[in-house]
Design a protein around this motif. Sequence first.
Motif, PDB file in Angstrom:
ATOM      1  N   ARG A 199       0.811  -1.211   0.000  1.00  0.00           N
ATOM      2  CA  ARG A 199       0.000   0.000   0.000  1.00  0.00           C
ATOM      3  C   ARG A 199       0.849   1.267   0.000  1.00  0.00           C
ATOM      4  NH1 ARG A 199      -4.751   1.247   1.256  1.00  0.00           N
ATOM      5  NH2 ARG A 199      -4.165   2.377   3.158  1.00  0.00           N
ATOM      6  N   THR A 200       2.179   1.122   0.146  1.00  0.00           N
ATOM      7  CA  THR A 200       3.040   2.291  -0.035  1.00  0.00           C
ATOM      8  C   THR A 200       3.106   2.706  -1.505  1.00  0.00           C
ATOM      9  OG1 THR A 200       5.038   0.920  -0.224  1.00  0.00           O
ATOM     10  CG2 THR A 200       4.481   1.749   1.973  1.00  0.00           C
ATOM     11  N   LYS A 201       2.459   1.952  -2.368  1.00  0.00           N
ATOM     12  CA  LYS A 201       2.362   2.349  -3.781  1.00  0.00           C
ATOM     13  C   LYS A 201       1.249   3.378  -3.999  1.00  0.00           C
ATOM     14  CE  LYS A 201       4.023  -2.157  -5.408  1.00  0.00           C
ATOM     15  NZ  LYS A 201       3.708  -3.387  -6.183  1.00  0.00           N
ATOM     16  N   LEU A 202       0.475   3.650  -2.945  1.00  0.00           N
ATOM     17  CA  LEU A 202      -0.663   4.569  -3.064  1.00  0.00           C
ATOM     18  C   LEU A 202      -0.307   5.949  -2.516  1.00  0.00           C
ATOM     19  CD1 LEU A 202      -3.581   2.278  -1.808  1.00  0.00           C
ATOM     20  CD2 LEU A 202      -2.911   2.760  -4.172  1.00  0.00           C
ATOM     21  N   PRO A 203      -0.287   6.980  -3.348  1.00  0.00           N
ATOM     22  CA  PRO A 203      -0.121   8.340  -2.827  1.00  0.00           C
ATOM     23  C   PRO A 203      -1.322   8.713  -1.959  1.00  0.00           C
ATOM     24  CG  PRO A 203       0.224   8.258  -5.211  1.00  0.00           C
ATOM     25  CD  PRO A 203      -0.381   6.952  -4.805  1.00  0.00           C
TER      26      PRO A 203
END
Length: 387
Positions: free
Chosen positions: A223-227
């Motif tokens: 979920r660190t791929k989500l700004p």
Amino acid sequence: MVTTAGSKIPRTGIPFPKSEYDRRQQKVLEAVARAQLDAILVTAPGHLRYLTGYHGFGGYFAPFPLILAPGRAPVLVAREYDAEAVRAEGCVDEIVCYTHQRDVAKACAKVLRQYRLQDRRVGLELGCWNLAPADVSAVLGLCPGIKAADASHLVASVAAVKSSLELDVMRQAMTITDLAVRVFRNVVREGVSETEVYAAIAGEVSKAGGEIWRSVTLVFGDRTKLPHGVPTPHAIRKNEPAMIEIGGAKHGYAAGLVRSVVLGQHRESESLHALSVEALEAAIATIRPGTSAKVVDAAVRKVIEQSGRPGAFRHRTGYQSGIHWTERGNLSLEPAAEDILEPGMTFHLPIILFGETGHLFGCSEHVVVTDSGVEVLSRTNHKLFYA
């Protein structure tokens, strides 16, 4: 429409002395004169709070324009339903009320005609929140002689330079931010969820009598791929990254900070974080009075480009901070920005980078431009934390 200049309810919500708001309004009027305008309609929520003290919660309904003109008393056009809150929690004495959305333009036009501005140069915050094209068309339809000019950056340029009172509030907000980050670092462990971590942060901040700004990014693992990812029940596992962007708040002034954790090892995130620290420290080393905003941005981009990963950086280096974290029209540290840094300006510098697999990772600092350079507000180091 109702005009009123008094209230039975005492003012309870103004966080600063009335003289501070008078000073701010005078500075804006000086900027209005420099821009060769005859008046300005201030509609951006953060700018209204900066100039009046009113938090603006009723402004979702329609704009609450503040009309400022040299030699005239400030007038706030507000919804009649919210009038008592505007009086109690703001510093403007003259209020013109409207009841229905379609009436806001009529109320504005009434004041503009009373102030003989119906055929003068009037600044509008065309590039900011809360002013719709229909609002502009309606006002200009009622006062077709007005020569409208875009004044989106005018109030922001004044608000960018903080008074000593504002800087004190920013430091108090950062104390809460640092507390939130310490809890984040202490609570992240295998199996804990984002919502559980946020609940722990909120609990400790509440015990300390603090407030968290409403916009929080808290993401684990993929979920660190989500700004701008908000907390969910997603749990972190071994060898995954975690990142938070959070701000303590005081009187509407937010002091944001980005900090990151790796649970075990995660090579991509570790590499991104090392690069973000190098770029962040280059920005901090460049900041001083007289430097242009684009020069600070260039210092960051040089570090990223020399790393051989220019595509990792996909946003601006930083932005003016203070009232309302996400105000449109405020000063940015970006390639084309010609604004000159002055003592008292505050900036958030979030250096968040994209990895080859899509992970976002990085860190930030919140700084004040001083007479001789820069002051970092946070007392929490920006090194990568391992849990």
